[in-house]
Design an enzyme around this catalytic site. Structure first.
Site, mmCIF file in Angstrom:
data_model
loop_
_atom_site.group_PDB
_atom_site.id
_atom_site.type_symbol
_atom_site.label_atom_id
_atom_site.label_comp_id
_atom_site.label_asym_id
_atom_site.label_seq_id
_atom_site.Cartn_x
_atom_site.Cartn_y
_atom_site.Cartn_z
ATOM 1 N N ASP A 14 -0.508 -2.822 5.155
ATOM 2 C CA ASP A 14 0.857 -3.126 5.609
ATOM 3 C C ASP A 14 1.703 -1.926 6.015
ATOM 4 O O ASP A 14 2.856 -1.796 5.600
ATOM 5 C CB ASP A 14 1.602 -3.913 4.519
ATOM 6 C CG ASP A 14 0.836 -5.132 4.032
ATOM 7 O OD1 ASP A 14 -0.147 -5.534 4.669
ATOM 8 O OD2 ASP A 14 1.220 -5.682 2.994
ATOM 9 N N LYS A 76 -1.725 -11.652 6.454
ATOM 10 C CA LYS A 76 -1.587 -12.348 5.188
ATOM 11 C C LYS A 76 -0.136 -12.722 4.932
ATOM 12 O O LYS A 76 0.770 -12.171 5.564
ATOM 13 C CB LYS A 76 -2.115 -11.484 4.042
ATOM 14 C CG LYS A 76 -1.324 -10.184 3.851
ATOM 15 C CD LYS A 76 -2.009 -9.253 2.861
ATOM 16 C CE LYS A 76 -1.262 -7.968 2.657
ATOM 17 N NZ LYS A 76 0.055 -8.090 2.053
ATOM 18 N N CYS A 108 2.524 -4.876 -2.372
ATOM 19 C CA CYS A 108 1.255 -5.279 -1.759
ATOM 20 C C CYS A 108 0.095 -4.353 -2.115
ATOM 21 O O CYS A 108 -1.018 -4.819 -2.362
ATOM 22 C CB CYS A 108 1.417 -5.395 -0.250
ATOM 23 S SG CYS A 108 2.579 -6.699 0.227
#
Length: 182
Positions: A14, A76, A108
């Site tokens: 991310d 996701k 995350c």
């Protein structure tokens, strides 16, 4: 245990355009992620890139995506890549060792790392290539992951362990292109 390029994968979690400006030392985190992706690709270590809800957080930073080339990109909505199931069939699932970089360290990254650890993976988090909005959150996440048996390393530790020795052209190439002036 040492990292081995034959059994490692690199997971980039991310590192997205709309999130990066909020990350403490975000440019350094991005630079270190890109550096490590470049090293991994040069050494033949498979790279997987995840994006958390790209509709809201935007795509992976363009410079990082360019460096990652044709590396698989998974999306996701769960904070953990493992809980989301998006790593199924990737090198992260197939290899024993996972080197992890990205943001945010306390959300995350940590949730993914703890799930990978609980799956029995050997997990290495690159301290200089993970970030959070608040430095205290990053530090707490690193401490928590360490307490669960995750190895906390630096980008150069990864590179030198993947290299294993200084004989041969690969060391000279990595040293010249990544280590010496960076």
């Amino acid at each position: 245990m040492l990292m081995n390029r034959e059994t490692s994968s690199l997971l980039v979690v991310d590192v997205q355009e709309r999130l990066l400006p909020s990350i403490a030392d975000g440019e350094a985190v991005l630079g270190n992620c890109s550096w490590l992706v470049g090293v991994a690709r040069r050494m033949g270590v498979p790279v997987v890139v995840s994006e958390q809800y790209p509709e809201g957080l935007g795509p992976t930073a363009a410079s990082l995506r360019a460096t990652a080339g044709d590396a698989p990109l998974v999306t996701k909505t769960h904070f953990s890549c493992v809980a989301d199931g998006c790593l199924a069939g990737t090198a992260v699932e197939q290899r024993r060792q996972v080197v992890v970089v990205g943001t945010e360290a306390h959300v995350c990254v940590m949730q993914t790392v703890l799930d990978l650890r609980w799956q029995g993976k050997e997990v290495f988090v690159v301290a200089d290539a993970v970030g959070s909005r608040k430095p205290a959150d990053k530090e707490a996440a690193l401490a928590r992951m360490r307490s669960h048996g995750v190895e906390i390393v630096t980008r150069e530790m990864v590179a030198f362990e993947w290299l294993h020795d200084s004989a041969g052209p690969l060391f000279r190439e990595i040293n010249r292109d990544f280590i010496r002036d960076n």
